[in-house]
Design a protein around this motif. Structure first.
Motif, PDB file in Angstrom:
ATOM      1  N   LYS A 324      28.516 -11.316-107.394  1.00 10.95           N
ATOM      2  CA  LYS A 324      27.567 -10.878-106.360  1.00 10.95           C
ATOM      3  C   LYS A 324      27.722  -9.371-106.098  1.00 10.95           C
ATOM      4  CE  LYS A 324      25.518 -14.735-105.455  1.00 10.95           C
ATOM      5  NZ  LYS A 324      26.090 -15.688-104.524  1.00 10.95           N
ATOM      6  N   ILE A 325      28.951  -8.872-106.278  1.00 10.04           N
ATOM      7  CA  ILE A 325      29.237  -7.445-106.153  1.00 10.04           C
ATOM      8  C   ILE A 325      30.006  -7.013-107.402  1.00 10.04           C
ATOM      9  CG2 ILE A 325      30.547  -5.666-104.906  1.00 10.04           C
ATOM     10  CD1 ILE A 325      28.376  -6.547-103.115  1.00 10.04           C
ATOM     11  N   VAL A 326      29.556  -5.929-108.042  1.00  9.45           N
ATOM     12  CA  VAL A 326      30.262  -5.389-109.204  1.00  9.45           C
ATOM     13  C   VAL A 326      30.470  -3.889-108.990  1.00  9.45           C
ATOM     14  CG1 VAL A 326      30.188  -4.920-111.695  1.00  9.45           C
ATOM     15  CG2 VAL A 326      29.284  -7.083-110.803  1.00  9.45           C
ATOM     16  N   VAL A 327      31.716  -3.446-109.131  1.00 11.40           N
ATOM     17  CA  VAL A 327      32.029  -2.011-109.086  1.00 11.40           C
ATOM     18  C   VAL A 327      32.615  -1.631-110.440  1.00 11.40           C
ATOM     19  CG1 VAL A 327      33.375  -0.183-107.987  1.00 11.40           C
ATOM     20  CG2 VAL A 327      32.462  -2.065-106.594  1.00 11.40           C
ATOM     21  N   MET A 328      32.021  -0.643-111.090  1.00  9.32           N
ATOM     22  CA  MET A 328      32.473  -0.225-112.417  1.00  9.32           C
ATOM     23  C   MET A 328      32.917   1.224-112.365  1.00  9.32           C
ATOM     24  SD  MET A 328      29.448  -1.954-114.751  1.00  9.32           S
ATOM     25  CE  MET A 328      30.430  -2.045-116.254  1.00  9.32           C
ATOM     26  N   ARG A 329      34.113   1.484-112.881  1.00  7.64           N
ATOM     27  CA  ARG A 329      34.643   2.850-112.888  1.00  7.64           C
ATOM     28  C   ARG A 329      35.373   3.106-114.199  1.00  7.64           C
ATOM     29  NH1 ARG A 329      34.751   8.221-111.785  1.00  7.64           N
ATOM     30  NH2 ARG A 329      36.807   8.937-112.398  1.00  7.64           N
ATOM     31  N   GLY A 330      34.869   4.070-114.974  1.00  7.98           N
ATOM     32  CA  GLY A 330      35.529   4.453-116.222  1.00  7.98           C
ATOM     33  C   GLY A 330      35.021   3.673-117.421  1.00  7.98           C
ATOM     34  N   PRO A 331      34.946   4.309-118.589  1.00  2.00           N
ATOM     35  CA  PRO A 331      34.510   3.624-119.810  1.00  2.00           C
ATOM     36  C   PRO A 331      35.580   2.659-120.322  1.00  2.00           C
ATOM     37  CG  PRO A 331      35.184   5.868-120.310  1.00  2.00           C
ATOM     38  CD  PRO A 331      35.255   5.726-118.818  1.00  2.00           C
ATOM     39  N   ALA A 332      35.140   1.716-121.168  1.00  2.00           N
ATOM     40  CA  ALA A 332      36.054   0.702-121.707  1.00  2.00           C
ATOM     41  C   ALA A 332      36.771   1.176-122.960  1.00  2.00           C
ATOM     42  CB  ALA A 332      35.287  -0.585-122.004  1.00  2.00           C
ATOM     43  N   GLY A 333      36.216   2.198-123.615  1.00  2.77           N
ATOM     44  CA  GLY A 333      36.808   2.663-124.864  1.00  2.77           C
ATOM     45  C   GLY A 333      36.665   4.170-125.022  1.00  2.77           C
ATOM     46  N   VAL A 334      36.991   4.638-126.207  1.00  2.30           N
ATOM     47  CA  VAL A 334      36.922   6.069-126.507  1.00  2.30           C
ATOM     48  C   VAL A 334      35.475   6.401-126.861  1.00  2.30           C
ATOM     49  CG1 VAL A 334      37.882   7.942-127.920  1.00  2.30           C
ATOM     50  CG2 VAL A 334      39.298   5.964-127.351  1.00  2.30           C
ATOM     51  N   ILE A 335      34.650   6.619-125.835  1.00  2.00           N
ATOM     52  CA  ILE A 335      33.203   6.746-126.045  1.00  2.00           C
ATOM     53  C   ILE A 335      32.808   8.038-126.750  1.00  2.00           C
ATOM     54  CG2 ILE A 335      32.573   5.216-124.149  1.00  2.00           C
ATOM     55  CD1 ILE A 335      32.091   7.733-122.441  1.00  2.00           C
ATOM     56  N   GLU A 336      33.748   8.995-126.871  1.00  2.00           N
ATOM     57  CA  GLU A 336      33.444  10.220-127.610  1.00  2.00           C
ATOM     58  C   GLU A 336      33.153   9.912-129.082  1.00  2.00           C
ATOM     59  OE1 GLU A 336      35.724  11.178-123.999  1.00  2.00           O
ATOM     60  OE2 GLU A 336      36.074   9.781-125.656  1.00  2.00           O
ATOM     61  N   PHE A 357      24.835  -6.793-106.805  1.00  2.00           N
ATOM     62  CA  PHE A 357      24.708  -5.392-106.424  1.00  2.00           C
ATOM     63  C   PHE A 357      25.772  -4.654-107.223  1.00  2.00           C
ATOM     64  CE2 PHE A 357      26.260  -1.745-103.996  1.00  2.00           C
ATOM     65  CZ  PHE A 357      25.089  -1.008-103.951  1.00  2.00           C
ATOM     66  N   VAL A 358      25.370  -3.632-107.969  1.00  2.00           N
ATOM     67  CA  VAL A 358      26.269  -2.935-108.884  1.00  2.00           C
ATOM     68  C   VAL A 358      26.436  -1.483-108.435  1.00  2.00           C
ATOM     69  CG1 VAL A 358      26.703  -2.256-111.273  1.00  2.00           C
ATOM     70  CG2 VAL A 358      25.493  -4.402-110.791  1.00  2.00           C
ATOM     71  N   LEU A 359      27.688  -1.083-108.262  1.00  2.00           N
ATOM     72  CA  LEU A 359      28.023   0.315-107.965  1.00  2.00           C
ATOM     73  C   LEU A 359      28.745   0.869-109.191  1.00  2.00           C
ATOM     74  CD1 LEU A 359      28.437   2.823-106.213  1.00  2.00           C
ATOM     75  CD2 LEU A 359      30.375   1.682-105.131  1.00  2.00           C
ATOM     76  N   ILE A 360      28.120   1.847-109.834  1.00  2.00           N
ATOM     77  CA  ILE A 360      28.703   2.452-111.029  1.00  2.00           C
ATOM     78  C   ILE A 360      29.290   3.803-110.652  1.00  2.00           C
ATOM     79  CG2 ILE A 360      28.238   3.333-113.353  1.00  2.00           C
ATOM     80  CD1 ILE A 360      25.945   1.306-113.541  1.00  2.00           C
ATOM     81  N   GLY A 361      30.597   3.975-110.884  1.00  2.00           N
ATOM     82  CA  GLY A 361      31.270   5.220-110.542  1.00  2.00           C
ATOM     83  C   GLY A 361      30.804   6.366-111.415  1.00  2.00           C
ATOM     84  N   GLY A 362      31.007   7.585-110.928  1.00  2.00           N
ATOM     85  CA  GLY A 362      30.588   8.773-111.679  1.00  2.00           C
ATOM     86  C   GLY A 362      31.490   9.021-112.874  1.00  2.00           C
ATOM     87  N   GLY A 363      31.538  10.259-113.329  1.00  2.00           N
ATOM     88  CA  GLY A 363      32.393  10.615-114.459  1.00  2.00           C
ATOM     89  C   GLY A 363      31.783  10.243-115.790  1.00  2.00           C
ATOM     90  N   HIS A 364      32.657   9.972-116.776  1.00  2.00           N
ATOM     91  CA  HIS A 364      32.206   9.717-118.149  1.00  2.00           C
ATOM     92  C   HIS A 364      31.318   8.484-118.261  1.00  2.00           C
ATOM     93  CE1 HIS A 364      34.541  12.941-119.788  1.00  2.00           C
ATOM     94  NE2 HIS A 364      35.679  12.444-119.351  1.00  2.00           N
ATOM     95  N   LEU A 365      31.529   7.497-117.395  1.00  2.00           N
ATOM     96  CA  LEU A 365      30.722   6.275-117.470  1.00  2.00           C
ATOM     97  C   LEU A 365      29.245   6.586-117.250  1.00  2.00           C
ATOM     98  CD1 LEU A 365      30.806   3.206-117.812  1.00  2.00           C
ATOM     99  CD2 LEU A 365      31.165   3.001-115.361  1.00  2.00           C
ATOM    100  N   GLY A 383      29.785  10.595-107.222  1.00  2.00           N
ATOM    101  CA  GLY A 383      31.129  11.014-106.809  1.00  2.00           C
ATOM    102  C   GLY A 383      32.250  10.257-107.472  1.00  2.00           C
ATOM    103  N   GLY A 384      32.676  10.709-108.639  1.00  3.37           N
ATOM    104  CA  GLY A 384      33.772  10.036-109.341  1.00  3.37           C
ATOM    105  C   GLY A 384      35.070  10.049-108.564  1.00  3.37           C
ATOM    106  N   ASN A 385      35.613  11.242-108.295  1.00  2.00           N
ATOM    107  CA  ASN A 385      36.896  11.341-107.597  1.00  2.00           C
ATOM    108  C   ASN A 385      36.794  10.920-106.140  1.00  2.00           C
ATOM    109  OD1 ASN A 385      38.255  12.237-109.871  1.00  2.00           O
ATOM    110  ND2 ASN A 385      37.856  14.376-109.450  1.00  2.00           N
ATOM    111  N   ALA A 386      35.677  11.256-105.492  1.00  2.05           N
ATOM    112  CA  ALA A 386      35.480  10.864-104.096  1.00  2.05           C
ATOM    113  C   ALA A 386      35.447   9.340-103.983  1.00  2.05           C
ATOM    114  CB  ALA A 386      34.188  11.465-103.550  1.00  2.05           C
TER     115      ALA A 386
END
Length: 411
Positions: A324-336, A357-365, A383-386
């Motif tokens: 019902k709630i999903v929070v995602m932060r950071g990639p799962a692999g070496v996406i480069e 409801f999905v909250l996707i964190g900032g940064g590389h993801l 806001g990745g770090n925030a």
């Protein structure tokens, strides 16, 4: 649901900025090519352009924008002239630029700005005070704030990505001017409220990336506040917890964990497991052996771990689908490396297709998001770090400053 609470933050509906002179803090700090000084990814500029346009069309203020870019001494510490060009392109307005921050040229440009016009100041970190962290009270007395505040009727913070900083442009102005969160900042707060204050369950956190120490703090806070039903680990975080469980990862991966300073975190990871943290770890990985990729189970790891494996993707996707709630932060692999994006892409795909409801964190993801598949149930945070610090249970200085401002000017 949790002990985590978000203070009351004033919004633009509570202060008068119609045809007033307004200073709005934004965050258009973007990746820069270190050799050419060119902007590599303008997503943040595009996102901010939407809310800048919204504010100008609704309130017609004389709008002065401020942002930092990089740090002094770093290759990405450049002026904001190119940023102004892109803001003009994406907003459809002529965004004026002044190569000054608090000097006479900037102050004259601010004073001459008319309602409905937009001005971008140069890189705020050209002023040394903007690099120093201090309390809101101290920052309100800086030369930066004392020079500029008298020129404005109100202050707007629309830079949630900087909410973890306690610098003059973020926490100083709210103590001397009627202040509010901007539209983008308000959306971030609404998304956080949905995550921390709702009773919806199951609540799934998908955590990966390179900031392992920060993620451990997040997990400790999630466990303390009983916020997560499942924590799906990927990347270096997953490897740490597998080692903590006594599972061998092979010499190459152990050497890499040692180089990254992660092995000393094993006792802490074991303690988290003993606390009863609902940690899920991968059962297989995609590895690199002599230049070739293979999918291997955790009992037979040979080669360098580069991504979560096919079975893990299926299992994690099922957890996401039922959440019902999903929070995602950071990639799962070496996406480069394009060969190792599958885990990240498929977990995002599961999130797009879920009813959560999905909250996707900032940064590389954020760079891996398919914007055509976003909908009203998905919030992509700037806001990745925030976001990480908030989920760690930290008080964000920008929120505290806006709360103080509301008590001073809106009570």
């Amino acid at each position: 649901m949790t002990n985590m609470k978000i203070p009351r933050i004033p919004t633009l509906r509570e202060i008068n900025i119609r045809e007033k002179r307004v200073f709005m803090r934004i965050d258009i700090n973007v990746p820069i090519d270190p050799d050419k000084g060119e902007i590599l990814d303008d997503r943040r500029i595009r996102v901010h352009s939407q809310t800048i346009k919204e504010v100008v069309e609704k309130y017609r203020p004389a709008l002065v924008l401020g942002s930092h870019q990089g740090r002094p001494g770093e290759p990405d510490f450049i002026t904001l002239e190119k940023h102004a060009e892109l803001l003009s392109k994406y907003t459809g307005y002529n965004v004026k630029f002044v190569d000054d921050v608090i000097g006479p040229t900037a102050r004259k440009a601010i004073q001459e700005l008319k309602p409905g016009e937009i001005l971008l100041l140069d890189n705020l970190r050209l002023v040394s005070e903007e690099i120093i962290e201090a309390t809101p009270e101290k920052q309100s007395y800086t030369i930066f704030v004392r020079r500029l505040a008298p020129l404005f009727d109100a202050y707007v913070n629309d830079a949630f990505a900087t909410a973890h900083r306690s610098q003059p442009s973020i926490v100083g102005f709210p103590l001397v001017l009627p202040s509010a969160a901007g539209p983008l900042f308000e959306k971030e707060i609404m998304a956080l409220r949905r995550v921390v204050e709702s009773f919806e369950s199951p609540r799934i956190f998908v955590l990966g990336g390179t900031k392992v120490r920060d993620l451990l703090r997040v997990i400790e806070n999630l466990v303390r506040n009983k916020m997560a039903d499942r924590i799906l680990t990927t990347g270096l975080l997953a490897q740490l917890f597998l080692v903590a469980k006594g599972i061998g990862l092979g010499k190459e991966n152990m050497r890499y964990l040692e180089e990254k300073g992660i092995l000393p975190l094993i006792p802490r990871a074991r303690y988290i497991l003993l606390m009863g943290a609902p940690i899920e770890t991968p059962i297989d990985f995609k590895v690199l052996i002599d230049g070739e990729t293979r999918n291997v189970g955790i009992g037979e790891i040979n080669g360098k771990i580069m991504d979560i494996g096919e079975q893990t993707i299926r299992i994690y996707s099922e957890f996401i689908k039922d959440a019902k709630i999903v929070v995602m932060r950071g990639p799962a692999g070496v996406i480069e490396d394009e060969r190792f994006r599958d885990g990240t892409v498929k977990l995002l795909e599961a999130a797009y297709n879920s009813k959560a409801f999905v909250l996707i964190g900032g940064g590389h993801l954020s760079s891996m998001i398919d914007e055509s598949k976003l909908n009203e149930h998905i919030h992509v945070s700037t806001g990745g770090n925030a976001l990480l610090l908030f989920l760690s249970g930290e008080t964000l200085p920008a929120l505290k400053a806006l709360e103080l401002s509301a008590k001073m000017f809106l009570s």
